[in-house]
Structure formats: structure tokens, C-alpha cells
Design an enzyme around this catalytic site. Structure first.
Site, short mmCIF file in Angstrom:
data_model
loop_
_atom_site.label_atom_id
_atom_site.label_comp_id
_atom_site.label_asym_id
_atom_site.label_seq_id
_atom_site.Cartn_x
_atom_site.Cartn_y
_atom_site.Cartn_z
N LYS A 208 1.03 -1.26 -0.11
CA LYS A 208 -0.01 -0.01 0.09
C LYS A 208 0.82 1.33 0.10
O LYS A 208 0.37 2.09 -0.83
CB LYS A 208 -0.80 0.02 1.07
CG LYS A 208 -2.05 -0.96 1.21
CD LYS A 208 -2.78 -1.06 2.57
CE LYS A 208 -3.98 -2.30 2.33
NZ LYS A 208 -4.63 -2.49 3.48
N GLN B 138 -4.58 -1.23 9.48
CA GLN B 138 -4.59 -2.71 8.95
C GLN B 138 -5.10 -3.61 9.75
O GLN B 138 -4.88 -3.67 11.21
CB GLN B 138 -3.02 -2.91 8.46
CG GLN B 138 -2.92 -4.36 8.02
CD GLN B 138 -3.23 -4.44 6.20
OE1 GLN B 138 -3.56 -3.35 5.77
NE2 GLN B 138 -3.76 -5.36 5.95
N ASP C 283 -11.17 2.98 3.81
CA ASP C 283 -11.53 1.23 3.79
C ASP C 283 -12.86 0.98 3.79
O ASP C 283 -13.17 -0.18 3.24
CB ASP C 283 -11.02 0.74 5.08
CG ASP C 283 -9.69 0.02 4.93
OD1 ASP C 283 -9.49 -0.60 3.84
OD2 ASP C 283 -8.97 -0.29 5.98
N1 LIG Z 1 -7.65 -2.41 6.73
C1 LIG Z 1 -7.51 -3.50 6.14
N2 LIG Z 1 -7.15 -4.61 6.48
C2 LIG Z 1 -7.19 -5.60 5.57
C3 LIG Z 1 -8.15 -5.49 4.21
C4 LIG Z 1 -8.43 -4.35 3.94
O1 LIG Z 1 -9.01 -4.27 2.79
N3 LIG Z 1 -8.28 -3.42 4.84
N4 LIG Z 1 -7.90 -6.92 3.46
C5 LIG Z 1 -7.29 -7.92 3.82
C6 LIG Z 1 -5.84 -7.99 3.43
N5 LIG Z 1 -5.48 -6.99 2.26
C7 LIG Z 1 -5.59 -5.71 2.31
O2 LIG Z 1 -5.15 -5.11 3.43
C8 LIG Z 1 -4.75 -7.52 1.08
C9 LIG Z 1 -4.55 -8.91 0.66
C10 LIG Z 1 -4.10 -9.27 -0.23
C11 LIG Z 1 -3.40 -8.32 -1.40
C12 LIG Z 1 -2.60 -8.82 -2.47
O3 LIG Z 1 -2.26 -7.93 -3.18
N6 LIG Z 1 -2.21 -10.12 -2.36
C13 LIG Z 1 -1.30 -10.25 -3.54
C14 LIG Z 1 -0.31 -11.39 -2.81
C15 LIG Z 1 0.31 -10.54 -1.89
C16 LIG Z 1 1.16 -11.74 -1.05
O4 LIG Z 1 2.37 -11.84 -1.54
O5 LIG Z 1 0.92 -11.94 0.14
C17 LIG Z 1 -2.07 -11.21 -4.68
O6 LIG Z 1 -3.34 -11.69 -4.32
O7 LIG Z 1 -1.65 -11.15 -5.89
C18 LIG Z 1 -3.62 -6.89 -1.00
C19 LIG Z 1 -4.20 -6.53 -0.03
C20 LIG Z 1 -6.99 -7.89 5.17
N7 LIG Z 1 -6.74 -6.85 6.06
#
Ligand SMILES: Nc1nc2c(c(=O)[nH]1)N[C@@H](CN(C=O)c1ccc(C(=O)N[C@@H](CCC(=O)O)C(=O)O)cc1)CN2
Length: 296
Positions: free
Chosen positions: A53, A97, A120
């Protein structure tokens, strides 16, 4: 074989669009969107998401503050920090987060964020606006907004489609079910929300023209749960192991991707599907918030 819906490619297109908006804000108001990312503790997955982020915000030219707090920070101190950013005019978006350590009441923290800086989209005021729909909407939660954007950009017809959402979390399952059932473009679907305790789960999934899986159970959805030609959106980002060679976690979705690709019409991969869109939508919400605060 199914067409792959690439979140990585769509994210790049969305970020290009946002870059132009950041420039427009700079020209018109002499400032840029401001985002604070608050990370509590050292959960490896959370560290990696927050790092992504921050990197993305900086690449767009945002004013970005990364505020890391120790795992034992008190709830009171965290609430005071949020209050500080609520009152900081250079900050248009506040992100805490999740998950938070057990001693902190997550809801209390979410409720403390100024709804007008809640990029968010988790504050009850913004969830309420989302349920009302139309012009009432301010910030949509990022993962559901990313899913909807992926469906629209891939030309998937949603009006009248049977959508089955597996999972009922506040972050994904509940909001995406409401959003796709709304009146309006990119919606008008008939939505069924199910979960791992639903009787005949497979049977429900087989009816879906669009199957959205956000259960957090690796490989839950088997190929014979998928209607031939259906669109499958896999929201699961499960860490199922660790690759010693690359030093990175091994990720798996909630869907058996290799086999599901032989049945589905369109499918999202993990990684590279919904995850990157979540971050793109956070950036979009922050730009939107900057416009609001600057009195567009
Ligand atoms: N405050 C927040 N917390 C959480 C959220 C949220 O939207 N706001 N969502 C999830 C986690 N999340 C964002 O924070 C999130 C999950 C996955 C990815 C992502 O880009 N994943 C990649 C792989 C990344 C890796 O190596 O792990 C992919 O899928 O290609 C981004 C954001 C819970 N918490």
C-alpha cells in the site's frame, strides 16, 4: 480453458488513471492526496500488505505516512493516534491494517475513524451509505469494489445473473452481496450469500453464473461445483507454505485453480487476481476523499 481475469493488469490501468487525477489535484489545489497507513504489530501478511500500500501510494505521488505501532500498543493510545489523524488536514485517508491484536477492540477502532476519511469503507456510516446505494455512496470497501470493477472491466453481464457469494465476512461477503444486488450499472444481479455451514453448499455453487469465493479455506471449491462457462472470482489469499528458494510464502486460493480453469468461462488467479485490485481501490478511495476534502 477459462479466460484469466488479471488483477495485476487492471491495477496498472487504474493506477494510470489515478496518476492523472493526482496531477489534476496538484494543479488545481497545490496539494496531493494524503494517506496514513497504521500497522500494529508484526504479522507477516499485514506487513506485506501495508508495504504494498505504501509503495503504491508513493508511486502515485501521494503524501504518505507509515505509522507503525508495537503489538502491545494500548487501545487508548491507538484511539488517540486516530484522533490526531482525523484532525490533520493533510491526511484524507486513514487506514488501520486488520486484523488487530486481541487486546484491541477492532470495532472501537473502526468507529473512531472520521467517516469522511474512512478510505477502507468499514465505518458503519459508510456501510450504511453503501446499503442505501446511488448518490449516498461515499467509500466502498476496497475488496468488494475491486471485485465489481473486475467484473465490469471484463464485460461480465451482471443484470439478472445468478451470483453466489461464499463467505459472510464484514470485509467481503456481506458488502459484495449488497453491492451486486443493488439497482444500477454493474449490479442488478440475483445474489445468494452462503457459507461453510450452508447445507448443500456445492449445489448452491453449481447454480452460479458468477461464483465469488471468500471463505478463507484453501481449495474449498472443486471443479464439479462450477457451472460450465461461469465466472469464478477467488478472493482467498491463503498462505499454505513457504518457498525457501524465493524466500516468499506459497499462496493458494479458495478454488482449485488448475482444475476449475477447465470448467469456468472466466477465472481470477491467486496471486495476481483480487488482491492487487484491493490496493488499487484503496488508492481510488483516497483520491476521491482528497477531492471531497478540497471541496470539489
Ligand atoms: N484495513 C484493511 N485490512 C485488511 C484488508 C483491507 O481491505 N483493509 N483486507 C485484507 C488484506 N489486504 C488488504 O489489506 C490485502 C490482501 C491481499 C493483497 C494482495 O495484493 N495479494 C497479492 C499477494 C500478496 C502476497 O504476496 O501476500 C495477490 O493476491 O496477488 C492486498 C491486500 C485483510 N486486512
Amino acid at each position: 480453458m477459462a479466460d484469466i481475469i488479471s488483477g495485476t493488469e487492471m491495477r496498472a490501468a487504474i493506477l494510470d488513471e489515478l496518476r492523472q487525477e493526482v496531477e489534476a489535484i496538484r494543479e488545481k489545489h497545490g496539494t496531493v492526496p494524503g494517506l496514513v497507513t497504521i500497522l500494529v504489530g508484526e504479522n507477516p501478511a499485514s506487513i506485506s500488505y501495508v508495504t504494498l500500500k505504501v509503495k503504491t501510494a508513493l508511486s502515485l505521488g501521494f503524501h504518505e505516512i507509515q505509522d507503525n505501532q508495537p503489538a502491545d500498543v494500548s487501545e487508548e493510545a491507538l484511539l488517540a493516534l486516530i484522533d490526531k489523524y482525523n484532525r490533520d488536514p493533510s491526511i484524507h485517508g486513514i487506514l488501520v491494517q486488520l486484523p488487530l491484536p486481541k487486546h484491541i477492540d477492532e470495532n472501537k477502532v473502526i468507529y473512531a475513524i472520521d467517516p469522511d476519511k474512512d478510505v477502507d469503507g468499514f465505518h458503519p456510516v459508510n456501510l450504511g451509505r453503501m446499503v442505501i446505494g446511488g448518490d449516498a455512496v461515499r467509500f466502498l470497501p476496497c475488496t468488494p469494489a475491486g471485485i465489481q470493477e473486475m467484473l465490469v472491466r471484463s464485460g461480465v453481464e451482471m443484470a439478472g445473473a445468478e451470483v453466489v457469494v461464499v463467505g459472510r465476512s464484514n470485509i467481503v461477503g456481506k458488502p459484495i452481496s449488497v453491492m451486486l444486488g443493488q439497482k444500477g450499472p454493474g449490479a442488478n444481479a440475483t445474489v445468494t450469500m452462503v457459507h461453510t455451514r450452508t447445507k448443500d453448499l456445492a449445489e448452491h455453487c453449481r447454480r452460479a453464473d458468477i461464483l465469488i469465493v471468500a471463505a478463507g479455506v484453501p481449495g474449498l471449491v472443486k471443479p464439479d461445483w462450477i457451472k460450465p462457462g461461469a465466472t469464478v472470482i477467488d478472493v482467498g489469499v491463503n498462505r499454505v507454505g513457504f518457498n525457501e528458494k524465493t524466500g516468499k510464502p506459497i499462496l493458494s486460493g479458495d478454488v482449485d485453480f488448475a482444475e476449475a480453469s477447465k470448467v469456468a468461462g472466466k477465472i481470477t488467479p491467486v496471486p495476481g487476481g483480487v488482491g492487487p485490485m484491493t490496493i488499487a481501490m484503496l488508492m481510488k478511495n483516497t483520491v476521491r476523499s482528497a477531492w471531497y476534502h478540497l471541496g470539489r
